[in-house]
Design an enzyme around this catalytic site. Structure first.
Site, PDB file in Angstrom:
ATOM      1  N   ARG A 165      -9.286   6.556  -4.821  1.00 56.11           N
ATOM      2  CA  ARG A 165      -9.419   5.114  -4.865  1.00 56.11           C
ATOM      3  C   ARG A 165     -10.916   4.771  -4.213  1.00 56.11           C
ATOM      4  O   ARG A 165     -11.530   4.125  -4.997  1.00 56.11           O
ATOM      5  CB  ARG A 165      -8.620   4.315  -3.772  1.00 56.11           C
ATOM      6  CG  ARG A 165      -8.690   2.826  -3.601  1.00 56.11           C
ATOM      7  CD  ARG A 165      -7.943   2.323  -2.220  1.00 56.11           C
ATOM      8  NE  ARG A 165      -6.703   2.922  -2.151  1.00 56.11           N
ATOM      9  CZ  ARG A 165      -5.450   2.240  -2.750  1.00 56.11           C
ATOM     10  NH1 ARG A 165      -5.451   1.140  -3.388  1.00 56.11           N
ATOM     11  NH2 ARG A 165      -4.187   2.938  -2.597  1.00 56.11           N
TER      12      ARG A 165
ATOM     13  N   ARG B 242      -0.385  -3.780  -9.281  1.00 60.29           N
ATOM     14  CA  ARG B 242      -0.452  -3.758  -7.902  1.00 60.29           C
ATOM     15  C   ARG B 242      -0.017  -5.075  -7.084  1.00 60.29           C
ATOM     16  O   ARG B 242       0.493  -4.881  -5.927  1.00 60.29           O
ATOM     17  CB  ARG B 242      -1.882  -3.236  -7.473  1.00 60.29           C
ATOM     18  CG  ARG B 242      -2.455  -1.907  -8.095  1.00 60.29           C
ATOM     19  CD  ARG B 242      -3.689  -1.448  -7.625  1.00 60.29           C
ATOM     20  NE  ARG B 242      -3.608  -1.174  -6.032  1.00 60.29           N
ATOM     21  CZ  ARG B 242      -4.043  -1.827  -5.267  1.00 60.29           C
ATOM     22  NH1 ARG B 242      -4.845  -2.889  -5.397  1.00 60.29           N
ATOM     23  NH2 ARG B 242      -3.811  -1.732  -3.703  1.00 60.29           N
TER      24      ARG B 242
ATOM     25  N   CYS C  32       7.443 -12.491 -18.756  1.00 62.68           N
ATOM     26  CA  CYS C  32       8.472 -13.090 -18.531  1.00 62.68           C
ATOM     27  C   CYS C  32       9.244 -12.569 -17.082  1.00 62.68           C
ATOM     28  O   CYS C  32      10.216 -12.182 -17.163  1.00 62.68           O
ATOM     29  CB  CYS C  32       9.698 -13.286 -19.677  1.00 62.68           C
ATOM     30  SG  CYS C  32       9.124 -13.942 -21.025  1.00 62.68           S
TER      31      CYS C  32
END
Length: 433
Positions: A286, A322, A354
């Site tokens: 990350r 996320r 949806c």
């Protein structure tokens, strides 16, 4: 005067002449060429991150194995491989991606709790550096596969130091209640077993306590326990360890919590490693890519209700899951620079899927945006595209790499025909005349 940098975005993304750019390229130009939504990565930011991490460990024999799970685009992996990086992989697919991007096999470490025999065989045939073994049953399987192939597998036992990383429960990996690693109280016996099994060479000890850590203290505790354990294995049990794998997990700045200070993290590692004669393996993911990427989207509608205002984008939870999965916070920045003295509006930034959970940002104060305008969802280079899906039969968003004033599509958006063609009818559904 340098271009203005929007809050919470890296210097690679800045306003120039009133328009948000990626390095030297206007994001509007990328949107015109690739469509929206699309991912945009800065080559310069990736390179800068790697060089900073490498420099921090100068003077210590080390190998940086970029964690592919954060972002496995070939252009991203290639950027790091060209700088000398290895790869931390957790599947055969990631192994094949790393090799295809030019990562030498002797710089690849294979982690993960559920390696199959087939995956082990492919990795052994490729000649990877080491397997980070996480259970005694995995050890037995690796021994069997290696012996059948006439190979010797380098093994680093991944120990669980039982240190709470203080991060989100879904990305904590270093406590006794997690599925990862071998409990440190059991690991000495597993080390002895490793030395006795055929086809294996115990070459290191590994750990990884979690992801998105914003404090150095958990690292300090875990490093100390890992090194103490390694020294016991070497001094009391006679194991010859060549490497210590410190894992990754360094946090970045999404909202309030500051990122881990790289110098402090490195100082904690140096303190623990003092006197260790081998190589340290580091697995940042990350930290290397999050700030180097954004998700570019276009406003479809601004829906004003009695209680809330919704900014509806063409990007959705299938693109960036996320926020729905981790309640993650990402900055949402207008591509057109707001005028001086602009007001703020409290909105929910949502997608078209949806699901009520299809939310990018809730109760966010941001400059007003209108239908048709572009926005950049920041700090999105990690765990964005790799976790995307085609839910609601939405095509995967393309990925774009920028370097200076040039850009290139490094993964295309699939057509609907290509998506449908990947399905097959059952034989009894095919009508013959």
């Amino acid at each position: 005067m340098p271009p203005a940098r929007p809050p919470a975005l890296l210097d690679a993304f800045a306003y120039q002449a009133g328009r948000l750019h990626a390095e030297g390229v206007p994001l509007s130009k990328i949107a015109d060429a690739a469509g929206t939504p699309c991912w945009v990565y800065s080559h310069g930011a990736l390179e800068s991150r790697y060089r900073a991490f490498d420099a921090a460990f100068a003077g210590i024999p080390h190998l940086i194995c970029y964690a592919l799970k954060a972002n496995s685009n070939q252009a991203v992996i290639k950027t790091f491989a060209d700088l000398g990086a290895g790869a931390d992989i957790v599947s055969e697919g990631e192994l094949r991606r790393a090799l295809a991007a030019g990562v030498p096999p002797e710089r690849i470490v294979f982690a993960g709790v559920g390696k199959t025999a087939a995956e082990m065989a492919v990795a052994l045939d490729a000649g990877i550096l080491q397997f980070n073994v996480e259970s005694d049953q995995e050890l037995e399987r690796l021994s069997q596969v290696a012996s059948q192939m006439g190979r010797t597998a380098g093994v680093a036992l991944r120990v669980n130091p039982d240190v709470d990383a203080g991060t989100h429960a879904k990305i904590t990996t270093g406590t006794a209640e997690n599925k990862f690693g071998i409990e440190i109280d059991q690991a000495r016996a597993v080390a002895a077993r490793t030395a006795a099994l055929p086809g294996l060479k115990l070459s290191g000890i590994a750990m990884h306590i979690g992801s998105q850590l914003t404090s150095v203290e958990p690292y300090r505790q875990a490093f100390a326990r890992l090194v103490d354990f390694a020294r016991m294995l070497m001094n009391e049990d006679g194991h010859k360890l060549e490497r210590l794998d410190l894992g990754g997990g360094l946090g970045v700045h999404y909202q309030h919590a500051p990122p881990v200070d790289l110098a402090s993290y490195c100082a904690a590692a140096r303190e623990a490693l003092a006197g260790f004669p081998g190589t340290v393996v580091l697995e940042p993911g990350r930290w290397m890519v999050a700030d180097a990427g954004i998700l570019l989207a276009r406003v479809q509608y601004v829906k004003r209700g009695s209680l809330k205002t919704f900014v509806i984008l063409d990007a959705a939870m299938n693109d960036l899951i996320r926020p729905a999965l981790y309640d993650a916070w990402h900055p949402v920045i207008p591509v057109v620079e707001p005028a001086a003295g602009h007001g703020l509006e409290t909105v929910d930034v949502v997608g078209p899927i949806c699901e009520s959970s299809d939310v990018i940002a809730t109760g966010r104060s941001m400059p007003p945006v209108a239908q048709g305008e572009l926005v950049a969802i920041g700090v999105a280079g990690a765990y964005g595209a790799v976790m995307a899906s085609t839910y609601n039969s939405r095509p995967l968003a393309p990925e774009v790499m920028v370097k200076g004033g040039a850009f290139s599509v490094v993964r295309s958006r699939p057509s609907y025909d290509e998506m449908i063609a990947s399905d097959r009818l059952a034989p009894w559904q095919i009508h013959r005349t």
